[in-house]
Design a protein around this motif. Structure first.
Motif, PDB file in Angstrom:
ATOM      1  N   ALA A  93      60.305  32.763 -17.503  1.00 14.06           N
ATOM      2  CA  ALA A  93      60.614  34.340 -16.924  1.00 14.06           C
ATOM      3  C   ALA A  93      59.652  34.637 -16.283  1.00 14.06           C
ATOM      4  CB  ALA A  93      60.833  35.483 -17.879  1.00 14.06           C
ATOM      5  N   ALA A  94      58.343  34.625 -17.379  1.00 13.32           N
ATOM      6  CA  ALA A  94      56.664  34.405 -16.592  1.00 13.32           C
ATOM      7  C   ALA A  94      56.364  34.069 -15.196  1.00 13.32           C
ATOM      8  CB  ALA A  94      55.672  34.047 -17.877  1.00 13.32           C
ATOM      9  N   ARG A  95      56.775  32.265 -15.575  1.00 16.05           N
ATOM     10  CA  ARG A  95      57.171  31.670 -14.183  1.00 16.05           C
ATOM     11  C   ARG A  95      57.963  31.928 -12.741  1.00 16.05           C
ATOM     12  NH1 ARG A  95      58.341  25.837 -15.690  1.00 16.05           N
ATOM     13  NH2 ARG A  95      58.170  25.571 -13.517  1.00 16.05           N
ATOM     14  N   HIS A  96      58.859  32.799 -13.247  1.00 20.12           N
ATOM     15  CA  HIS A  96      59.714  33.075 -12.214  1.00 20.12           C
ATOM     16  C   HIS A  96      59.402  34.152 -11.649  1.00 20.12           C
ATOM     17  CE1 HIS A  96      62.768  35.575  -9.871  1.00 20.12           C
ATOM     18  NE2 HIS A  96      63.602  34.081 -10.169  1.00 20.12           N
ATOM     19  N   ALA A  97      58.432  35.139 -12.742  1.00 19.33           N
ATOM     20  CA  ALA A  97      57.771  36.450 -11.807  1.00 19.33           C
ATOM     21  C   ALA A  97      57.366  35.823 -10.948  1.00 19.33           C
ATOM     22  CB  ALA A  97      57.824  37.066 -12.875  1.00 19.33           C
ATOM     23  N   PHE A  98      56.027  35.041 -11.743  1.00 20.70           N
ATOM     24  CA  PHE A  98      54.483  34.962 -10.838  1.00 20.70           C
ATOM     25  C   PHE A  98      55.105  33.655  -9.482  1.00 20.70           C
ATOM     26  CE2 PHE A  98      52.764  35.241 -14.597  1.00 20.70           C
ATOM     27  CZ  PHE A  98      52.174  36.673 -14.572  1.00 20.70           C
ATOM     28  N   ARG A  99      56.600  33.246  -9.066  1.00 18.51           N
ATOM     29  CA  ARG A  99      56.850  32.903  -8.417  1.00 18.51           C
ATOM     30  C   ARG A  99      56.814  33.795  -7.341  1.00 18.51           C
ATOM     31  NH1 ARG A  99      61.039  30.290  -9.917  1.00 18.51           N
ATOM     32  NH2 ARG A  99      59.745  28.170 -11.076  1.00 18.51           N
ATOM     33  N   PHE A 100      57.353  34.893  -7.418  1.00 17.82           N
ATOM     34  CA  PHE A 100      57.969  36.023  -6.290  1.00 17.82           C
ATOM     35  C   PHE A 100      56.829  37.269  -6.110  1.00 17.82           C
ATOM     36  CE2 PHE A 100      62.065  33.614  -7.111  1.00 17.82           C
ATOM     37  CZ  PHE A 100      62.284  33.933  -6.122  1.00 17.82           C
ATOM     38  N   HIS A 101      55.589  35.854  -6.821  1.00 25.89           N
ATOM     39  CA  HIS A 101      54.060  37.078  -6.563  1.00 25.89           C
ATOM     40  C   HIS A 101      54.285  38.098  -7.731  1.00 25.89           C
ATOM     41  CE1 HIS A 101      54.041  33.936  -3.646  1.00 25.89           C
ATOM     42  NE2 HIS A 101      54.689  34.413  -2.810  1.00 25.89           N
ATOM     43  N   ALA A 102      54.507  38.388  -8.571  1.00 26.99           N
ATOM     44  CA  ALA A 102      54.761  39.386  -9.432  1.00 26.99           C
ATOM     45  C   ALA A 102      52.699  39.925 -10.113  1.00 26.99           C
ATOM     46  CB  ALA A 102      55.187  39.021 -11.103  1.00 26.99           C
ATOM     47  N   VAL A 103      52.539  41.274  -9.784  1.00 28.40           N
ATOM     48  CA  VAL A 103      51.428  41.362  -9.994  1.00 28.40           C
ATOM     49  C   VAL A 103      50.391  41.098 -11.355  1.00 28.40           C
ATOM     50  CG1 VAL A 103      49.657  43.016 -10.074  1.00 28.40           C
ATOM     51  CG2 VAL A 103      51.647  43.511  -8.208  1.00 28.40           C
ATOM     52  N   ASP A 104      51.838  41.418 -12.438  1.00 26.74           N
ATOM     53  CA  ASP A 104      51.602  41.231 -13.764  1.00 26.74           C
ATOM     54  C   ASP A 104      52.643  41.741 -14.395  1.00 26.74           C
ATOM     55  OD1 ASP A 104      50.276  40.514 -16.052  1.00 26.74           O
ATOM     56  OD2 ASP A 104      48.651  42.419 -15.781  1.00 26.74           O
ATOM     57  N   PHE A 105      52.951  40.626 -15.804  1.00 25.20           N
ATOM     58  CA  PHE A 105      53.956  40.451 -17.037  1.00 25.20           C
ATOM     59  C   PHE A 105      53.364  40.539 -18.061  1.00 25.20           C
ATOM     60  CE2 PHE A 105      56.596  38.096 -19.427  1.00 25.20           C
ATOM     61  CZ  PHE A 105      57.967  37.298 -18.906  1.00 25.20           C
ATOM     62  N   LEU A 106      53.956  41.801 -18.366  1.00 23.22           N
ATOM     63  CA  LEU A 106      53.493  42.845 -19.945  1.00 23.22           C
ATOM     64  C   LEU A 106      54.684  42.686 -20.623  1.00 23.22           C
ATOM     65  CD1 LEU A 106      51.408  44.768 -17.856  1.00 23.22           C
ATOM     66  CD2 LEU A 106      50.576  43.000 -18.740  1.00 23.22           C
ATOM     67  N   GLU A 107      54.405  41.987 -22.153  1.00 20.36           N
ATOM     68  CA  GLU A 107      55.015  42.175 -23.254  1.00 20.36           C
ATOM     69  C   GLU A 107      55.333  43.329 -23.908  1.00 20.36           C
ATOM     70  OE1 GLU A 107      56.986  39.456 -26.532  1.00 20.36           O
ATOM     71  OE2 GLU A 107      55.165  39.318 -25.523  1.00 20.36           O
ATOM     72  N   LYS A 108      56.567  43.882 -23.928  1.00 25.94           N
ATOM     73  CA  LYS A 108      56.088  45.524 -24.803  1.00 25.94           C
ATOM     74  C   LYS A 108      56.310  44.645 -26.665  1.00 25.94           C
ATOM     75  CE  LYS A 108      59.436  47.306 -21.698  1.00 25.94           C
ATOM     76  NZ  LYS A 108      61.343  47.648 -21.705  1.00 25.94           N
ATOM     77  N   PRO A 109      55.499  45.807 -26.996  1.00 30.72           N
ATOM     78  CA  PRO A 109      54.628  47.125 -26.928  1.00 30.72           C
ATOM     79  C   PRO A 109      53.612  46.769 -26.177  1.00 30.72           C
ATOM     80  CG  PRO A 109      54.200  46.534 -29.101  1.00 30.72           C
ATOM     81  CD  PRO A 109      55.146  45.242 -28.649  1.00 30.72           C
ATOM     82  N   PHE A 110      53.095  47.259 -24.463  1.00 34.63           N
ATOM     83  CA  PHE A 110      52.090  46.223 -24.096  1.00 34.63           C
ATOM     84  C   PHE A 110      51.305  47.498 -24.552  1.00 34.63           C
ATOM     85  CE2 PHE A 110      55.252  47.549 -21.216  1.00 34.63           C
ATOM     86  CZ  PHE A 110      55.033  49.169 -21.048  1.00 34.63           C
ATOM     87  N   ASP A 111      49.762  46.885 -23.513  1.00 34.71           N
ATOM     88  CA  ASP A 111      48.633  47.352 -23.645  1.00 34.71           C
ATOM     89  C   ASP A 111      48.657  48.423 -22.512  1.00 34.71           C
ATOM     90  OD1 ASP A 111      45.297  47.779 -22.495  1.00 34.71           O
ATOM     91  OD2 ASP A 111      45.298  47.565 -24.832  1.00 34.71           O
ATOM     92  N   HIS A 112      48.636  49.700 -22.456  1.00 29.93           N
ATOM     93  CA  HIS A 112      48.536  50.838 -21.308  1.00 29.93           C
ATOM     94  C   HIS A 112      47.303  51.108 -20.561  1.00 29.93           C
ATOM     95  CE1 HIS A 112      51.447  53.945 -24.169  1.00 29.93           C
ATOM     96  NE2 HIS A 112      51.561  53.160 -23.716  1.00 29.93           N
ATOM     97  N   ASP A 113      45.892  50.996 -20.878  1.00 28.57           N
ATOM     98  CA  ASP A 113      44.784  50.009 -20.358  1.00 28.57           C
ATOM     99  C   ASP A 113      45.299  48.808 -19.598  1.00 28.57           C
ATOM    100  OD1 ASP A 113      44.014  52.122 -21.654  1.00 28.57           O
ATOM    101  OD2 ASP A 113      42.548  51.307 -22.994  1.00 28.57           O
ATOM    102  N   GLN A 114      45.682  47.971 -20.047  1.00 25.05           N
ATOM    103  CA  GLN A 114      45.728  46.282 -19.150  1.00 25.05           C
ATOM    104  C   GLN A 114      47.423  46.805 -17.657  1.00 25.05           C
ATOM    105  OE1 GLN A 114      47.851  43.489 -21.536  1.00 25.05           O
ATOM    106  NE2 GLN A 114      47.505  42.043 -19.415  1.00 25.05           N
ATOM    107  N   LEU A 115      48.378  48.087 -18.541  1.00 27.19           N
ATOM    108  CA  LEU A 115      49.108  48.401 -17.512  1.00 27.19           C
ATOM    109  C   LEU A 115      48.627  49.472 -16.336  1.00 27.19           C
ATOM    110  CD1 LEU A 115      52.013  48.617 -16.548  1.00 27.19           C
ATOM    111  CD2 LEU A 115      52.186  50.519 -18.292  1.00 27.19           C
ATOM    112  N   LEU A 116      47.894  49.939 -16.324  1.00 27.20           N
ATOM    113  CA  LEU A 116      47.043  51.354 -15.682  1.00 27.20           C
ATOM    114  C   LEU A 116      45.596  50.102 -14.555  1.00 27.20           C
ATOM    115  CD1 LEU A 116      46.525  53.981 -17.956  1.00 27.20           C
ATOM    116  CD2 LEU A 116      47.813  54.246 -15.963  1.00 27.20           C
ATOM    117  N   ALA A 117      45.411  49.398 -15.650  1.00 26.92           N
ATOM    118  CA  ALA A 117      44.502  48.423 -14.523  1.00 26.92           C
ATOM    119  C   ALA A 117      45.788  48.137 -13.349  1.00 26.92           C
ATOM    120  CB  ALA A 117      43.506  48.037 -15.160  1.00 26.92           C
TER     121      ALA A 117
END
Length: 207
Positions: A93-117
């Motif tokens: 899933a991560a490879r697919h997301a980044f193949r289509f230029h995802a900015v980030d790929f975060l697993e729940k529960p994720f770090d809010h500071d990382q998401l905001l950044a």
């Protein structure tokens, strides 16, 4: 959508109302306008070329998945960047997301500071933290064996399979993996995959 179409907005696409509400509150508290959608189909039906901002989308939703939506968005005139969130992370899933230029790929529960950044970097048109860290000089600091291990990790192979392919023990594979991630500043496998895709990492044996 009630926000001005030209205002930078975080478009939240998730079929879990509690997640939508929690993310909307988080972004609102940090000064971001938000727009909420319960499914990918609703978002794609509403989206307009003039919209600006970033999409935060779950992978698993009823109907179209977040990854399928991302593929459609890659061809849309708005060119909205996408941050993928999921409770079911895997390398494919991560490879697919980044193949289509995802900015980030975060697993729940994720770090809010990382998401905001990630949201703020996307809105400013800056590269992701992983892309900024994963520069060519850092990649060139990897040993030949570390490059081989990295390429196989990005291909989705586990330590035992990598060890069998390279003729080394799974423990040695783990040591190489830890070292290369430290050199590249990757905090997790998703960031490692992001770095590899940012620089079009070749397959094992070709770096």
């Amino acid at each position: 959508m009630t926000n001005d179409a030209h205002r930078q907005t975080v478009f939240i696409v998730d079929d879990d109302p509690s997640i939508r509400d929690a993310l909307a509150l988080l972004f609102s508290l940090h000064g971001h306008a938000t727009a909420l959608f319960a499914c990918a189909e609703d978002f794609l039906h509403a989206i307009e070329p003039a919209w600006r901002g970033v999409v935060v989308a779950d992978i698993r939703m009823g109907g179209m998945s977040g990854l399928e939506m991302q593929e459609v968005l890659a061809k849309h005139p708005s060119q909205l960047p996408v941050i993928v969130i999921t409770a079911h992370a895997d390398i494919a899933a991560a490879r697919h997301a980044f193949r289509f230029h995802a900015v980030d790929f975060l697993e729940k529960p994720f770090d809010h500071d990382q998401l905001l950044a990630s949201v703020e970097r996307a809105m400013r048109g800056l590269p992701s933290a992983a892309e900024a860290i994963g520069t060519r000089p850092a990649a060139h600091a990897l040993s030949g064996r570390e490059r081989e291990v990295m390429a196989l990790v990005v291909d989705g192979m586990d330590n035992r399979s990598i060890g069998a392919k390279l003729g080394i023990s799974p423990r040695t594979v783990e040591v190489h993996k830890s070292r290369l991630m430290a050199k590249l500043g990757a905090r997790n496998l998703a960031e490692l995959i992001r770095i590899a895709h940012a620089h079009e990492a070749p397959r094992a044996g070709t770096w």
